[in-house]
Write a protein that holds these residues in place. Sequence first.
Motif, short mmCIF file in Angstrom:
data_model
loop_
_atom_site.label_atom_id
_atom_site.label_comp_id
_atom_site.label_asym_id
_atom_site.label_seq_id
_atom_site.Cartn_x
_atom_site.Cartn_y
_atom_site.Cartn_z
N ARG A 39 38.48 44.30 94.85
CA ARG A 39 39.59 43.93 95.73
C ARG A 39 40.52 45.13 95.79
O ARG A 39 40.95 45.64 94.75
CB ARG A 39 40.35 42.71 95.19
CG ARG A 39 39.64 41.40 95.40
CD ARG A 39 40.58 40.21 95.21
NE ARG A 39 39.90 38.96 95.48
CZ ARG A 39 39.44 38.15 94.54
NH1 ARG A 39 39.61 38.46 93.25
NH2 ARG A 39 38.83 37.02 94.85
N CYS A 80 37.48 52.02 96.99
CA CYS A 80 38.55 51.57 97.88
C CYS A 80 39.08 52.72 98.74
O CYS A 80 39.23 52.59 99.96
CB CYS A 80 39.69 50.95 97.07
SG CYS A 80 39.33 49.32 96.36
N GLY A 93 33.27 39.36 101.31
CA GLY A 93 34.67 39.11 101.01
C GLY A 93 35.31 38.21 102.05
O GLY A 93 34.93 38.23 103.22
N GLU A 131 38.13 43.54 100.50
CA GLU A 131 37.50 42.97 99.32
C GLU A 131 36.05 42.64 99.65
O GLU A 131 35.69 42.43 100.80
CB GLU A 131 38.22 41.71 98.84
CG GLU A 131 38.10 40.51 99.78
CD GLU A 131 38.74 39.26 99.21
OE1 GLU A 131 39.71 39.38 98.44
OE2 GLU A 131 38.26 38.15 99.53
#
Length: 715
Positions: A423, A363, A330, A335
């Motif tokens: 993300r 996440c 990322g 992300e």
Amino acid sequence: MGSCGTWAWQELLVLLSSVWLWAGSGQPTPPGPTHTPGPQLKFRLAGYPRKHNEGRVEVFYNDEWGTICDDDFTLANAHVLCRHLGFVAATGWAHSAKYGKGVGRIWLDNVNCAGGEKSIGDCKHRGWGNSDCSHEEDAGVICKDERIPGFKDSNVIETEQSHVEEVRLRPVVSGARRQLPVTEGIVEVRYKDGWAQICDEGWDSQNSRVVCGMMGFPAEKKVNRNFYKLASKSQPKQKRREDVGSKKRLFTERQQLNYRLHSVSCTGTEVHLSMCAFEFYRGNASAACGAGMPAVVSCVPGPLFATGNAHKKKQRQQQQGQPRIRLKGGAKVGEGRVEVLKNSEWGTICDDRWNLLSASVVCRELGFGSAKEALTGARMGQGTGPIHMNEVQCLGTEKTLWSCPLKNITQEDCKHTEDAAIRCNIPYMGYETLETWYWDASNVTEMVLSGVKCAGHEMSLSHCQHHGTSLNCRNTGTRFAAGVICSETASDLLLHAPLVQETAYIEDRPLHMLYCAAEENCLSSSARLANWPYGHRRLLRFSSQIHNNGRADFRPKAGRHSWVWHECHRHYHSMDIFTHYDILTPNGTKVAEGHKASFCLEDTECEEDVAKRYECANFGEQGITVGCWDLYRHDIDCQWIDITDVKPGNYILQVVINPNFEVAESDFTNNAMKCNCKYDGHRIWVHSCHIGDALSEEANKRFEQYPGQLNNQIS
């Protein structure tokens, strides 16, 4: 807080969710009667997270709202749809339900527009309602934020009564106003030109969990509701402070509370408040919420964003064991490609059925908030090694991805072109206020940092190692001002480890055949003392196959005008050092080393459907295309390590690509490859080759502590 614009800029703003936009089906028409053949079409943008000019396309046909499948979708289709919605053109389109899955019928499939049609119905398609798609293939569009002059929206509804777009936490405790991230405060939603509150009647921890996830926090905690009752009462005259306890002070100010929502009911798995059930206040809402007060939320920050004692506590917790999940490739914090650790080896996740629920579990497990996007199709680059999981179907309540239903698969079921990525929502930290000036530095008046050395994971330059107040170039003007060129994508090089293991062998090469190699510094320093041209050097040869698994081509730092011609080998050097080849003792001491100048970076072979772009012949452009690899065969000059002076023993063969970080990559942690070597003075065994970050910490320790290291001799 009042209406101070400066303070509003410092607040935590999250732009997400579903603004319904309804639009008529035609272009502006002159006054007079018009005739629309067939059923009247209406269009709207929906989904989350998004801006007002983008979203999932929904079409109203035959008295029913439905979606459009992304099969064969093109930018020309998006142009037609954006004009339906009142925008001048499209700038892009989205596939695989990027803005969430719709409901109801899938009205259109295999749409093929030329781009100039006045109606989507004029484009070629399979017929209304004839589709073999699922809502996981719902198409979206991104329209240019410019309205068609004179466009009249004949189908506009009162969107202010049907959506929640922006949400923020407004800190009330005085200390919280100065501290970022804001972890506790009154929940407010954007309403017209200001902000409105939510009545907390019936408010529970599941609602708080959703809000905290939006703000970038993995969890919520209980709030002292009585403490905030003072904030819900209007105060006379000017802003004032009231003492609450000995340590905390509460800011209150005269303001008319404006309640917007009530009866909010979330399940806790939603990624945005707009997805929860709630009701709007109608009419005069100033007298609403009689038995309640504004909803208040307190969030628990993740390890990256925690401060003080809480941060130290989380660091101790992390030190207790290596995490079993990570993000790679990322460009920003929060992300990347999702990788999981199984059987001491890191691998990826196949994107079949990958969605926001599963992405949010990842996440939160990593210390971020809920997911903004669940990315498919290796959008964050392709991984290497095994693919450990497929068809992950989390409910959204799991504490870890490993608790979710999933399928264990073999490499044949999925390819790395299907690696899943995410993300995440992260807290607002104010770092985007830093500016990077374009290369005209004439208006720079002073130097503020020097000696900056970052590892790459820091969230701010101030977190990197630097000289502090002892600036090296304080009075040099702008002559030595640093600059950057930013990109949303980057290459990602890695070595095919099994090929090194399969092709390694020893060659005793006569000195009279090594003049060119000596000129290019491909031999050990002791070669200078040899009796040229008599004798030989012992070389460990192997092939190197370097893949670009990133999202941008790998190009040499220097342009062709500055490449150096080497007459001996008759080629150009586009980089001084492209790879380092080293033989190390198990404790890391170098006993032999070499380097490989990037004399020819080209696309030797590519994946199916990827065309070669770079070729060295005839002074051609050099580089490695995404999806291609450059092969250095074991039988070319300098593709070796000179081990003439190495004694028998156990060693580590290490190859590092782009060792000086001369070219940007999305991930430098996979640039090193290691192998175990056993050398008896005549033969060499190379085994256990792997990318440097492919194994668990425990497995790496075992790798570096194999028998023979104590005296470095073979018994």
